[in-house]
Design a protein around this motif. Structure first.
Motif, short mmCIF file in Angstrom:
data_model
loop_
_atom_site.label_atom_id
_atom_site.label_comp_id
_atom_site.label_asym_id
_atom_site.label_seq_id
_atom_site.Cartn_x
_atom_site.Cartn_y
_atom_site.Cartn_z
N ARG A 33 0.83 -1.22 0.00
CA ARG A 33 0.00 0.00 0.00
C ARG A 33 0.86 1.26 0.00
NH1 ARG A 33 -5.40 0.57 1.84
NH2 ARG A 33 -5.97 2.70 2.42
N THR A 34 1.92 1.25 0.80
CA THR A 34 2.80 2.42 0.88
C THR A 34 3.42 2.74 -0.47
OG1 THR A 34 3.31 2.07 3.22
CG2 THR A 34 4.91 3.31 1.93
N LEU A 35 3.91 1.72 -1.17
CA LEU A 35 4.53 1.94 -2.48
C LEU A 35 3.53 2.48 -3.49
CD1 LEU A 35 6.91 -1.14 -2.81
CD2 LEU A 35 7.56 1.25 -2.56
N LEU A 36 2.29 2.01 -3.42
CA LEU A 36 1.27 2.53 -4.34
C LEU A 36 1.03 4.02 -4.09
CD1 LEU A 36 -1.58 -0.13 -4.65
CD2 LEU A 36 0.13 0.51 -6.35
N ILE A 37 0.89 4.40 -2.83
CA ILE A 37 0.64 5.80 -2.51
C ILE A 37 1.84 6.66 -2.93
CG2 ILE A 37 0.26 7.45 -0.63
CD1 ILE A 37 -1.35 5.29 0.80
N LEU A 38 3.04 6.19 -2.66
CA LEU A 38 4.23 6.92 -3.09
C LEU A 38 4.27 7.06 -4.60
CD1 LEU A 38 6.99 5.42 -0.75
CD2 LEU A 38 6.05 7.72 -0.69
N GLU B 123 8.46 22.20 -4.54
CA GLU B 123 8.30 21.71 -3.18
C GLU B 123 7.73 20.31 -3.17
OE1 GLU B 123 6.48 23.26 1.07
OE2 GLU B 123 5.58 23.96 -0.80
N GLY B 124 6.70 20.07 -3.99
CA GLY B 124 6.11 18.74 -4.05
C GLY B 124 7.10 17.70 -4.53
N VAL B 125 7.92 18.05 -5.52
CA VAL B 125 8.92 17.13 -6.05
C VAL B 125 9.93 16.75 -4.97
CG1 VAL B 125 10.88 16.96 -7.64
CG2 VAL B 125 8.70 17.85 -8.45
N LEU B 126 10.39 17.75 -4.22
CA LEU B 126 11.34 17.48 -3.14
C LEU B 126 10.72 16.60 -2.06
CD1 LEU B 126 12.94 21.03 -2.69
CD2 LEU B 126 14.10 18.98 -3.54
N GLN B 127 9.49 16.91 -1.68
CA GLN B 127 8.83 16.16 -0.62
C GLN B 127 8.64 14.70 -1.01
OE1 GLN B 127 5.52 18.87 -0.55
NE2 GLN B 127 6.03 19.63 1.47
N VAL B 128 8.24 14.45 -2.24
CA VAL B 128 8.00 13.08 -2.67
C VAL B 128 9.30 12.30 -2.74
CG1 VAL B 128 7.19 11.63 -4.56
CG2 VAL B 128 5.88 13.63 -3.90
N GLU B 129 10.36 12.92 -3.26
CA GLU B 129 11.62 12.18 -3.34
C GLU B 129 12.16 11.84 -1.95
OE1 GLU B 129 16.08 12.28 -5.34
OE2 GLU B 129 14.73 13.97 -5.68
N ILE B 130 12.01 12.76 -1.00
CA ILE B 130 12.43 12.46 0.37
C ILE B 130 11.65 11.27 0.92
CG2 ILE B 130 12.38 13.32 2.75
CD1 ILE B 130 13.01 16.11 1.62
N ALA B 131 10.33 11.27 0.71
CA ALA B 131 9.50 10.17 1.20
C ALA B 131 9.89 8.85 0.54
CB ALA B 131 8.02 10.47 0.94
N GLN B 132 10.17 8.88 -0.77
CA GLN B 132 10.59 7.66 -1.46
C GLN B 132 11.89 7.12 -0.89
OE1 GLN B 132 10.75 8.89 -5.61
NE2 GLN B 132 8.89 7.74 -6.03
N LEU B 133 12.85 8.02 -0.69
CA LEU B 133 14.16 7.58 -0.19
C LEU B 133 14.07 7.06 1.24
CD1 LEU B 133 16.41 10.41 -1.67
CD2 LEU B 133 16.29 8.02 -2.41
N GLN B 134 13.24 7.71 2.07
CA GLN B 134 13.07 7.22 3.44
C GLN B 134 12.44 5.82 3.44
OE1 GLN B 134 10.80 10.54 4.99
NE2 GLN B 134 12.57 11.38 6.05
N ASP B 135 11.50 5.61 2.52
CA ASP B 135 10.88 4.29 2.42
C ASP B 135 11.91 3.24 1.98
OD1 ASP B 135 8.33 2.58 2.21
OD2 ASP B 135 9.22 2.33 0.22
N ARG B 136 12.74 3.58 1.00
CA ARG B 136 13.76 2.62 0.54
C ARG B 136 14.76 2.31 1.64
NH1 ARG B 136 15.08 4.77 -5.60
NH2 ARG B 136 12.92 4.73 -6.32
N LEU B 137 15.11 3.36 2.39
CA LEU B 137 16.07 3.16 3.48
C LEU B 137 15.51 2.19 4.51
CD1 LEU B 137 18.84 4.16 4.51
CD2 LEU B 137 17.61 5.93 5.77
N SER B 138 14.21 2.27 4.79
CA SER B 138 13.59 1.39 5.78
C SER B 138 13.54 -0.06 5.31
CB SER B 138 12.18 1.87 6.12
OG SER B 138 11.30 1.66 5.01
N HIS C 299 3.86 7.17 7.05
CA HIS C 299 4.46 8.16 7.94
C HIS C 299 5.55 8.95 7.23
CE1 HIS C 299 8.21 5.87 8.57
NE2 HIS C 299 7.45 4.82 8.46
N GLN C 300 6.18 8.32 6.20
CA GLN C 300 7.20 9.04 5.44
C GLN C 300 6.60 10.26 4.76
OE1 GLN C 300 6.38 5.84 5.03
NE2 GLN C 300 8.15 4.51 4.79
#
Length: 431
Positions: free
Chosen positions: A115-120, A131-146, A272-273
């Motif tokens: 579900r998280t990957l679909l929303i991302l 701003e949106g581009v930066l926010q999404v990339e941060i969320a993607q990278l935090q998800d990959r890190l986890s 949460h990311q």
């Protein structure tokens, strides 16, 4: 795993019109009704990603299997279903660890997402502003890190052995360092964008503009409501997460500026990311003067949606703000169904008021406009002021910054009765 060293955000998978099998779990603490609603949402998320849902399975379990979430037998069963239905994807309604995704993929020979990957993915497709581009990339990278710690074998089949210092571990550490450095760099850029957003907020306050955050569950009709109230042209679609970037529109009326801000929709189990990455955007809710909380009253899960949004508002330190609860799509319910609506906390907080509307038919919109004006002016004071004709420029100033109730033209001056916020009254020397 795709190369993580790509500078721009991008969909987390390369699926285009693939067919998918959906898998959900009902654990002892879950209600069947909520689990079924969550699966319906997952199907909407798939449609937003261009995925065709070929089949669904909702499994009751005592606990989640730590290796494969649903157990090997269920995974083999879904693999057979996917083969028969020519599906290439398995989507899990929840969050999987990196090791679980790897194990399920190896057993089923399917692409595995959660579900998280679909929303991302949806956010990556629809982010438009810097701003949106930066926010999404941060969320993607935090998800990959986890997920990296459980994906060592997927990154390299040569890992393992005494010490686990093989090429697989080396690449894992290298990727982790790269992601952490990239997140740090992006957060610095986002801080600069956040400063510019705060500067814009300060400008609004300086000209006595009142900000109204329009929030609610995804696809409740927020953008359509703003369009109807402000005669604007925000993009509004019948789909989840049509709006990511906060957009501001002015409510046409005489007096001080009233600015309605469209915000990203909330959803059950919002990653949460994303909440963390979109903090500067969600600050539009926290710093607003008051809130319009929009609920699709025709949705069977309207009560749960209201509660989830209410909880998130309190988590953002915005739950205490004056709030106007807008119940949208009343035209889709019969009178007896409307009379049965009883989930609103009428006695809990006297700062929450209700307004029933239909953006599609226009029903209740005039009442909503009046309710907005009443909420804005409820802490203002009524003032009368005689303005000489020789100083008529002051009347123009009052038209911009106050609500004029009455004008009486005398022989030498104009008696003006108006509502105004206390700072304006003080600035005019009338306090």
């Amino acid at each position: 795993m795709a190369d993580i060293r790509r500078n721009n955000i991008h969909p987390v998978h390369d699926i285009q019109l693939d067919r998918a099998i959906l898998l959900g779990l009902i654990l002892p603490e879950d209600e069947d009704r909520i689990a079924e609603a969550s699966m319906r949402e997952l199907e909407e998320l798939c449609q937003a990603c261009g995925l065709e849902v070929a089949g669904k399975s909702l499994q009751r379990r005592a606990s989640m299997d730590p290796a494969t979430a649903a157990g090997k037998g269920k995974i083999f069963e879904l693999a057979d279903m996917a083969h028969q239905l020519e599906a290439t994807c398995l989507i899990f309604d929840g969050e999987l660890t990196g090791s679980q995704m790897t194990a399920i993929s190896e057993l089923s020979e399917l692409k595995v997402l959660d579900r998280t990957l679909l929303i991302l993915d949806i956010f990556a497709r629809r982010a438009k502003t810097s701003e949106g581009v930066l926010q999404v990339e941060i969320a993607q990278l935090q998800d990959r890190l986890s997920r990296l710690s459980g994906s060592g074998q997927a990154l390299s089949r040569l890992g393992g052995g005494i010490g686990t210092r093989g090429p697989g571990e080396s690449k894992l550490e290298s990727d982790r360092r790269y992601i952490q450095n990239r997140i740090t760099k992006l957060k610095r850029k986002l801080q600069q964008v956040a400063k510019r957003r705060q500067f814009i907020r300060d400008q609004r306050e300086g000209r006595e503009a009142y900000t109204i955050a329009v929030c609610g569950y995804t696809n409740a009709g927020k953008s359509s409501l703003i369009n109807a109230l402000c005669a604007s042209d925000l993009e509004a679609y019948d789909q989840v997460f049509a709006t990511l970037d906060p957009l501001v529109r002015r409510l046409p009326q005489e007096g001080p500026e009233l600015l309605l801000t469209d915000t990203v929709g909330f959803i059950r189990r919002l990653p949460h990311q994303l909440v963390e990455a979109f903090k500067s955007t969600l600050d539009e809710v926290r710093t607003a003067d008051f809130i319009l909380q929009v609920t699709d009253i025709s949705d069977p899960e309207a009560a749960e949606h209201w509660q989830m949004v209410d909880d998130l508002l309190f988590s953002l330190d915005a739950g205490h703000k004056p709030r106007l609860h807008v119940l949208n799509k009343v035209d889709l319910l019969a009178p007896d169904q409307l009379a049965a609506v009883d989930f609103l906390p009428r006695s809990r907080d006297d700062k929450i008021h209700e307004c029933w509307v239909s953006v599609r038919t226009g029903q209740g919109l005039d009442n909503l406009r009046q309710a907005i004006l009443s909420m804005v002016s409820q802490d203002w004071e009524q003032v009368s002021w005689c303005i000489p004709y020789s100083d008529s420029a002051k009347l123009a100033l009052l038209r911009q910054q106050t609500w004029i109730n009455q004008l009486e033209y005398g022989d030498e001056d104009i008696l003006v009765s108006f509502l105004a916020p206390r700072p304006v009254i003080s600035r005019l020397g009338l306090a």
